[in-house]
Design a protein around this motif. Structure first.
Motif, PDB file in Angstrom:
ATOM      1  N   THR A  81       0.824  -1.218   0.000  1.00 28.40           N
ATOM      2  CA  THR A  81       0.000   0.000   0.000  1.00 28.40           C
ATOM      3  C   THR A  81       0.855   1.263   0.000  1.00 28.40           C
ATOM      4  O   THR A  81       0.342   2.353  -0.194  1.00 28.40           O
ATOM      5  CB  THR A  81      -0.920   0.031   1.243  1.00 28.40           C
TER       6      THR A  81
ATOM      7  N   GLU B 287      -0.978  -1.053  -4.610  1.00 24.00           N
ATOM      8  CA  GLU B 287      -2.293  -0.425  -4.661  1.00 24.00           C
ATOM      9  C   GLU B 287      -2.464   0.435  -3.408  1.00 24.00           C
ATOM     10  O   GLU B 287      -2.713  -0.069  -2.315  1.00 24.00           O
ATOM     11  CB  GLU B 287      -3.392  -1.488  -4.744  1.00 24.00           C
TER      12      GLU B 287
ATOM     13  N   VAL C 138      -4.821   2.685  -2.662  1.00 24.41           N
ATOM     14  CA  VAL C 138      -6.169   3.137  -2.280  1.00 24.41           C
ATOM     15  C   VAL C 138      -7.228   2.034  -2.359  1.00 24.41           C
ATOM     16  O   VAL C 138      -7.913   1.733  -1.386  1.00 24.41           O
ATOM     17  CB  VAL C 138      -6.572   4.344  -3.173  1.00 24.41           C
ATOM     18  N   ASN C 139      -7.353   1.428  -3.530  1.00 23.81           N
ATOM     19  CA  ASN C 139      -8.459   0.488  -3.768  1.00 23.81           C
ATOM     20  C   ASN C 139      -8.082  -0.934  -3.373  1.00 23.81           C
ATOM     21  O   ASN C 139      -7.889  -1.815  -4.222  1.00 23.81           O
ATOM     22  CB  ASN C 139      -8.874   0.563  -5.241  1.00 23.81           C
TER      23      ASN C 139
ATOM     24  N   GLY D  48     -10.637  -3.751  -4.350  1.00 30.42           N
ATOM     25  CA  GLY D  48     -10.543  -4.037  -5.779  1.00 30.42           C
ATOM     26  C   GLY D  48      -9.316  -4.879  -6.108  1.00 30.42           C
ATOM     27  O   GLY D  48      -9.396  -5.856  -6.855  1.00 30.42           O
TER      28      GLY D  48
ATOM     29  N   TRP E 235      -2.269   2.544   4.217  1.00 32.27           N
ATOM     30  CA  TRP E 235      -3.484   2.652   3.383  1.00 32.27           C
ATOM     31  C   TRP E 235      -4.437   3.707   3.958  1.00 32.27           C
ATOM     32  O   TRP E 235      -4.938   4.567   3.216  1.00 32.27           O
ATOM     33  CB  TRP E 235      -4.148   1.270   3.330  1.00 32.27           C
TER      34      TRP E 235
ATOM     35  N   LEU F   4      -5.669   7.193   2.127  1.00 25.88           N
ATOM     36  CA  LEU F   4      -7.071   7.597   1.956  1.00 25.88           C
ATOM     37  C   LEU F   4      -7.308   8.965   2.581  1.00 25.88           C
ATOM     38  O   LEU F   4      -8.009   9.812   2.018  1.00 25.88           O
ATOM     39  CB  LEU F   4      -8.002   6.555   2.593  1.00 25.88           C
TER      40      LEU F   4
ATOM     41  N   GLU G 247     -14.459   2.407   2.121  1.00 24.23           N
ATOM     42  CA  GLU G 247     -13.419   1.495   1.629  1.00 24.23           C
ATOM     43  C   GLU G 247     -13.209   0.320   2.595  1.00 24.23           C
ATOM     44  O   GLU G 247     -12.937  -0.800   2.171  1.00 24.23           O
ATOM     45  CB  GLU G 247     -12.100   2.254   1.429  1.00 24.23           C
TER      46      GLU G 247
END
Lengths: 173, 173, 173
Positions: A34, A62, A64-65, A68, A88, A92, A107
């Protein structure tokens, strides 16, 4: 059984090494990072962690998501090591500013829905940031509130949870 | 048996919720709040906690004389939830300035004498504030010393003690 | 059996008292102090600790060369209480500046070699400094990294390890 393992601890408590050793028991491994390097200190930390875990991981970045990224983990993956939830949360917060509380809740809810029926074993590393003096800085107070709330929710959803201290695990559940 | 339960943890560790769940097992409940709102952030926190615990508690506000307030709990009360000792320590420090160390010792001794023969089950929430870097601010260093000393004394007097981490309890005794 | 006992905890967590109580079970005792008084606050703390442990200890002061001091413990000594590793780490950092990381690794390796075949029971006190918000100060971040790394290594070498919280021990190993 698909385990969801929550690993928390302070700075240099051995939490990432503990999580790494858990993940190394599996064959097909993904490392979900992250962190994004904004400066040299971060870059060195990220590189150091990369060196420590060696080869044998497919690295996915990744910031943020997270939900996903977990949904897109390739079939056949046996373990995903997510490092870490606190960075993370910070990402955000940085991205969504005044709406960060609501966005982090959203999230986190998406993450929890993945953890409810995980595609494989998931090991999530987080940080203890709330056991010092109340920070004078309002943003820091907000951050430790948000990070603590994420920790509570993910730990509640986990099948196992550990607090690391001086490299040694305390099993929380 | 009249239990004295000490519940500690960092910011957003779930300590207040854990203590609340303990208290909700009883019928006749008093909430003893030590916090006073000096600004909007505090007011919002206090209101948030009030909303979380819902109805069914008689709320008593006492920032300083904790032992006195506990002695005046109405007969028939089954549980008192004290939230929290760290704010209480801060209130005493703020009120008594240079004499705060002696006054906190005195008030803590009075509290301990109530806990020795409690009128009902008492659940006391506190905070871990000493696991970060040594604060640069001398008052913050003094505060964490005083708060830590209160924690040690009350935990020693308790029949049970818990450290909360990411919403999960570690039983200390 | 010659035990190596690692005792950690936050400020005012009761770690020094716990370690002291362990040491008091032995007859011939050495107290190995790593702290040096640079100011009045430190002097008072050191004196307070000295008063608490009372007589019955031979005090050795060694801010830097811990391994050397342990090797020179007089024959017949049953227990050495080392208080504390975090101050020692700070002393090394202060003395060696830019080379402190390498020097701390070297000194820690020397300490570990003594702990592998200890001359007597050794109780080592340390501090948790990594469970607060990331410090804004780069030196403080470096210090908590170095201190955490020392903790991990010494805890790994110990035969027993404890985390103190509110005066109560959590056994880590």
């Amino acid at each position: 059984m698909k385990r969801v393992v929550f690993v928390t601890g302070g700075a240099r408590s051995g939490k990432s090494s503990f999580a790494l050793n858990l993940a190394l028991r599996f064959q097909s491994r993904v490392f979900l990072a992250t962190a994004q390097a904004f400066d040299l200190e971060m870059e060195e930390r990220i590189q150091k962690h990369r060196d420590e875990r060696g080869t044998g991981f497919t690295t996915v970045e990744e910031p943020v998501n997270l939900a996903g990224a977990l949904r897109e983990i390739p079939a056949g993956t046996e373990v995903v090591l997510v490092d870490c939830l606190t960075v993370w949360t910070g990402n955000l917060m940085h991205r969504f500013g005044d709406e960060s509380k609501e966005m982090i809740e959203k999230e986190t809810a998406a993450l929890l829905s993945v953890l409810e029926s995980p595609p494989c074993t998931i090991v999530l590393v987080s940080n203890e940031v709330g056991m010092g003096i109340v920070p004078e800085n309002a943003m820091a107070r907000k951050f430790r509130d948000l990070a603590g709330r994420v920790n509570q929710k993910v730990a509640a959803a986990a099948t196992e949870a550990y607090l690391l201290c001086s490299g040694l695990p305390i099993q929380l559940k």
